[in-house]
Design an enzyme around this catalytic site. Structure first.
Site, short mmCIF file in Angstrom:
data_model
loop_
_atom_site.label_atom_id
_atom_site.label_comp_id
_atom_site.label_asym_id
_atom_site.label_seq_id
_atom_site.Cartn_x
_atom_site.Cartn_y
_atom_site.Cartn_z
NE ARG A 181 11.67 -1.18 -1.47
CZ ARG A 181 10.52 -0.94 -1.09
NH1 ARG A 181 10.47 0.17 -0.34
NH2 ARG A 181 9.27 -1.49 -1.70
CE LYS B 237 4.55 5.08 1.45
NZ LYS B 237 5.76 4.04 1.55
N PRO C 168 0.69 -1.22 -0.09
CG PRO C 168 -0.63 -1.44 1.92
CD PRO C 168 0.76 -1.77 1.32
CD GLU C 169 4.18 2.84 -3.22
OE1 GLU C 169 4.22 3.98 -3.85
OE2 GLU C 169 4.77 2.05 -3.76
#
Ligand SMILES: [Zn+2]
Length: 271
Positions: free
Chosen positions: A255, A58, A2-3
């Site tokens: 990442r 978020k 989720p972002e």
């Protein structure tokens, strides 16, 4: 994972399900999502009315009557689901918010990187004060001010929640592709036209997904039954949707992300 768009979807669902209603009970068992905090504090929200639910990046901030609050974060796999009365138990449910009509809002989180913090609303708000401005509707001038003089790569700077709140690996990857900017460019070296393109691209990537999520349930990329809705995220080794060059990968700030070596050249390109 989720972002911002997925958290905004959660905010809209929770607002529809709970705002103006009294939580008649809260159930939870010891879990990492409480980060060692007492379960009693969460249970003590029972009997209170939910006034509204705000989002900052978020994070969601639930406002309860009487100045109490709940700050929630979905972590990597968290989501909220409304389950009708009498439904069978829900797998990976870490906390349950009961409504007077018997329906239950579950906080479901298989991997338990999500978080629930209960406290005075003002304290919770202060706890989120380190966050940068929300990434949605930011505007070019504010983005330029945030990026000025930063020596980190644009990809890591965009994902830094204390610079800009709401973007993670997915939407930073998508926005950089749409803007034609190489992920390893130094943030402070972007020229005004690039920053303008990036600002529009961030908004476009977020709004595109906000428009795609509807109804009461959400399926994240990587969960079953969802095809990849992104332009380049998760598509390393496949043709670029714009020029058909093969999408490459690069690891920045731990990442890995995809990019197009042709549409996102390393050298500065004036347009
Ligand atoms: Zn390309």
């Amino acid at each position: 994972m989720p972002e911002l768009p997925e958290v905004e979807f959660a905010r809209q669902c929770l607002s529809r399900w709970l705002v103006g209603r009294k939580i008649t009970g809260v159930e939870c068992s010891p879990s990492r999502v409480l980060r060692g905090r007492s379960e009693r504090k969460l249970r003590d929200l029972a009997g209170r009315v939910v006034r509204k639910i705000d989002r900052r990046g978020k994070w969601l901030l639930w406002h309860f009557a009487g100045g109490r609050g709940l700050a929630s974060h979905l972590g990597m796999t968290g989501k909220f689901e409304l389950v009708p009365p009498g439904a069978p138990p829900v797998r990976w449910s870490r906390a349950r918010f009961l409504r007077a009509d018997g329906a239950i809002v579950h906080f479901i989180d298989p991997r338990r990187f999500g978080e629930l913090r209960v406290g005075a609303l003002d304290d919770l708000r202060a706890g989120l004060s380190e966050l940068g401005p929300d990434a949605l509707g930011l505007g070019r001038r504010r983005l330029a001010a945030l990026l000025a003089d930063r020596t980190g790569t644009i990809k890591t700077v965009l994902m830094d929640q204390n610079v800009l709140a709401g973007l993670g690996n997915i939407y930073s990857t998508e926005a950089l592709f749409t803007a034609g900017i190489h992920p390893a460019r130094r943030a402070g070296t972007l020229h005004p036209a690039e920053i303008a393109r990036l600002g529009s691209a961030i908004d476009e990537s977020l709004r595109r997904m906000l428009a795609m999520n509807s109804g009461d349930k959400i399926v994240y990329v990587g969960e079953s039954k969802r095809t990849n809705p992104f332009l380049v995220y998760g598509r390393v080794g496949t043709p670029c949707p714009r020029c058909e060059a093969t999408l490459a990968k690069i690891t920045l700030g731990g990442r890995t992300c995809s990019f197009c070596p042709s549409c996102q050249p390393r050298a500065r390109k004036e347009r």
